[in-house]
Scaffold this motif. Sequence first.
Motif, PDB file in Angstrom:
ATOM      1  N   TYR A  50       0.822  -1.210   0.000  1.00 40.99           N
ATOM      2  CA  TYR A  50       0.000   0.000   0.000  1.00 40.99           C
ATOM      3  C   TYR A  50       0.852   1.254   0.000  1.00 40.99           C
ATOM      4  N   VAL A  51       0.353   2.277  -0.717  1.00 42.10           N
ATOM      5  CA  VAL A  51       0.963   3.607  -0.687  1.00 42.10           C
ATOM      6  C   VAL A  51      -0.126   4.615  -0.336  1.00 42.10           C
ATOM      7  N   GLY A  52       0.271   5.654   0.378  1.00 42.41           N
ATOM      8  CA  GLY A  52      -0.676   6.691   0.762  1.00 42.41           C
ATOM      9  C   GLY A  52      -0.956   7.641  -0.387  1.00 42.41           C
ATOM     10  N   LEU A  53      -1.887   8.544  -0.152  1.00 43.46           N
ATOM     11  CA  LEU A  53      -2.287   9.508  -1.182  1.00 43.46           C
ATOM     12  C   LEU A  53      -1.385  10.742  -1.133  1.00 43.46           C
ATOM     13  N   ASP A  54      -0.090  10.516  -1.331  1.00 45.71           N
ATOM     14  CA  ASP A  54       0.896  11.593  -1.298  1.00 45.71           C
ATOM     15  C   ASP A  54       1.711  11.570  -2.594  1.00 45.71           C
ATOM     16  N   PRO A  55       1.326  12.409  -3.567  1.00 41.32           N
ATOM     17  CA  PRO A  55       2.044  12.414  -4.849  1.00 41.32           C
ATOM     18  C   PRO A  55       3.542  12.689  -4.702  1.00 41.32           C
ATOM     19  N   GLU A  56       3.928  13.500  -3.736  1.00 40.02           N
ATOM     20  CA  GLU A  56       5.350  13.806  -3.545  1.00 40.02           C
ATOM     21  C   GLU A  56       6.127  12.563  -3.112  1.00 40.02           C
ATOM     22  N   ALA A  57       5.492  11.690  -2.329  1.00 39.16           N
ATOM     23  CA  ALA A  57       6.150  10.437  -1.924  1.00 39.16           C
ATOM     24  C   ALA A  57       6.375   9.541  -3.128  1.00 39.16           C
ATOM     25  N   ILE A  58       5.461   9.593  -4.103  1.00 33.57           N
ATOM     26  CA  ILE A  58       5.610   8.793  -5.320  1.00 33.57           C
ATOM     27  C   ILE A  58       6.802   9.310  -6.129  1.00 33.57           C
ATOM     28  N   ASP A  88      -2.582  11.121  -7.402  1.00 30.90           N
ATOM     29  CA  ASP A  88      -2.954  12.535  -7.464  1.00 30.90           C
ATOM     30  C   ASP A  88      -4.467  12.681  -7.664  1.00 30.90           C
ATOM     31  N   HIS A  89      -5.024  11.855  -8.558  1.00 28.64           N
ATOM     32  CA  HIS A  89      -6.467  11.874  -8.820  1.00 28.64           C
ATOM     33  C   HIS A  89      -7.258  11.431  -7.581  1.00 28.64           C
ATOM     34  N   GLN A  90      -6.823  10.348  -6.942  1.00 28.38           N
ATOM     35  CA  GLN A  90      -7.523   9.850  -5.753  1.00 28.38           C
ATOM     36  C   GLN A  90      -7.462  10.866  -4.613  1.00 28.38           C
ATOM     37  N   LYS A  91      -6.321  11.524  -4.469  1.00 28.68           N
ATOM     38  CA  LYS A  91      -6.176  12.550  -3.426  1.00 28.68           C
ATOM     39  C   LYS A  91      -7.145  13.699  -3.681  1.00 28.68           C
ATOM     40  N   ALA A  92      -7.253  14.120  -4.944  1.00 28.17           N
ATOM     41  CA  ALA A  92      -8.177  15.202  -5.295  1.00 28.17           C
ATOM     42  C   ALA A  92      -9.619  14.789  -4.999  1.00 28.17           C
ATOM     43  N   ARG A  93      -9.973  13.546  -5.325  1.00 24.45           N
ATOM     44  CA  ARG A  93     -11.325  13.049  -5.026  1.00 24.45           C
ATOM     45  C   ARG A  93     -11.574  13.015  -3.526  1.00 24.45           C
ATOM     46  N   MET A  94     -10.581  12.567  -2.764  1.00 23.38           N
ATOM     47  CA  MET A  94     -10.722  12.490  -1.309  1.00 23.38           C
ATOM     48  C   MET A  94     -10.890  13.898  -0.726  1.00 23.38           C
ATOM     49  N   ASP A  95     -10.112  14.855  -1.255  1.00 21.32           N
ATOM     50  CA  ASP A  95     -10.213  16.238  -0.783  1.00 21.32           C
ATOM     51  C   ASP A  95     -11.587  16.831  -1.100  1.00 21.32           C
ATOM     52  N   LEU A  96     -12.129  16.500  -2.281  1.00 28.92           N
ATOM     53  CA  LEU A  96     -13.426  17.033  -2.691  1.00 28.92           C
ATOM     54  C   LEU A  96     -14.605  16.346  -2.009  1.00 28.92           C
ATOM     55  N   PHE A  97     -14.572  15.019  -2.037  1.00 26.68           N
ATOM     56  CA  PHE A  97     -15.750  14.254  -1.612  1.00 26.68           C
ATOM     57  C   PHE A  97     -15.582  13.499  -0.301  1.00 26.68           C
ATOM     58  N   GLY A  98     -14.410  13.493   0.290  1.00 27.13           N
ATOM     59  CA  GLY A  98     -14.188  12.668   1.462  1.00 27.13           C
ATOM     60  C   GLY A  98     -14.269  11.213   1.062  1.00 27.13           C
ATOM     61  N   ASP A  99     -15.009  10.402   1.789  1.00 27.45           N
ATOM     62  CA  ASP A  99     -15.129   8.973   1.480  1.00 27.45           C
ATOM     63  C   ASP A  99     -16.186   8.697   0.437  1.00 27.45           C
ATOM     64  N   LEU A 100     -16.906   9.717  -0.031  1.00 34.46           N
ATOM     65  CA  LEU A 100     -17.969   9.494  -1.008  1.00 34.46           C
ATOM     66  C   LEU A 100     -17.428   9.020  -2.349  1.00 34.46           C
ATOM     67  N   GLY A 101     -16.189   9.391  -2.658  1.00 36.37           N
ATOM     68  CA  GLY A 101     -15.625   9.040  -3.945  1.00 36.37           C
ATOM     69  C   GLY A 101     -15.245   7.574  -4.078  1.00 36.37           C
ATOM     70  N   LYS A 102     -15.181   6.839  -2.965  1.00 41.53           N
ATOM     71  CA  LYS A 102     -14.767   5.448  -3.003  1.00 41.53           C
ATOM     72  C   LYS A 102     -15.878   4.545  -2.508  1.00 41.53           C
ATOM     73  N   LYS A 103     -15.959   3.377  -3.093  1.00 36.54           N
ATOM     74  CA  LYS A 103     -16.916   2.379  -2.613  1.00 36.54           C
ATOM     75  C   LYS A 103     -16.182   1.356  -1.765  1.00 36.54           C
ATOM     76  N   HIS A 104     -16.705   1.081  -0.597  1.00 36.10           N
ATOM     77  CA  HIS A 104     -16.143   0.024   0.266  1.00 36.10           C
ATOM     78  C   HIS A 104     -17.235  -0.632   1.036  1.00 36.10           C
TER      79      HIS A 104
END
Length: 104
Positions: A50-58, A88-104
Amino acid sequence: MDLTTRKLPMRKDILTNKMYPKREMVRIVKDKEGNVSIDPTGKKPGRGAYVGLDPEAIKAAKSKKSLEKVFSHTVPADFYDELFDFVDHQKARMDLFGDLGKKH
């Protein structure tokens, strides 16, 4: 069971060694053939990390070739670019929608 008492599944970011909730991370998997890919569903067979939602770490991981060390396998440079774009895309979605952008 009350939703407020549910235990959040945590995973360790292979790039920063910090623990984060699983849903705030991206799974990368190496299959039997040695192909490394992004696993948005979290269900692909193979060795996962797993990697976190940090584009700079990538970006840092690309220069250090961190994924090669984790998977003991050559990872193409363009995979890091693909991973950067996805994170970068997932981070933007998380920032915009919180957990709404992902299904779990």
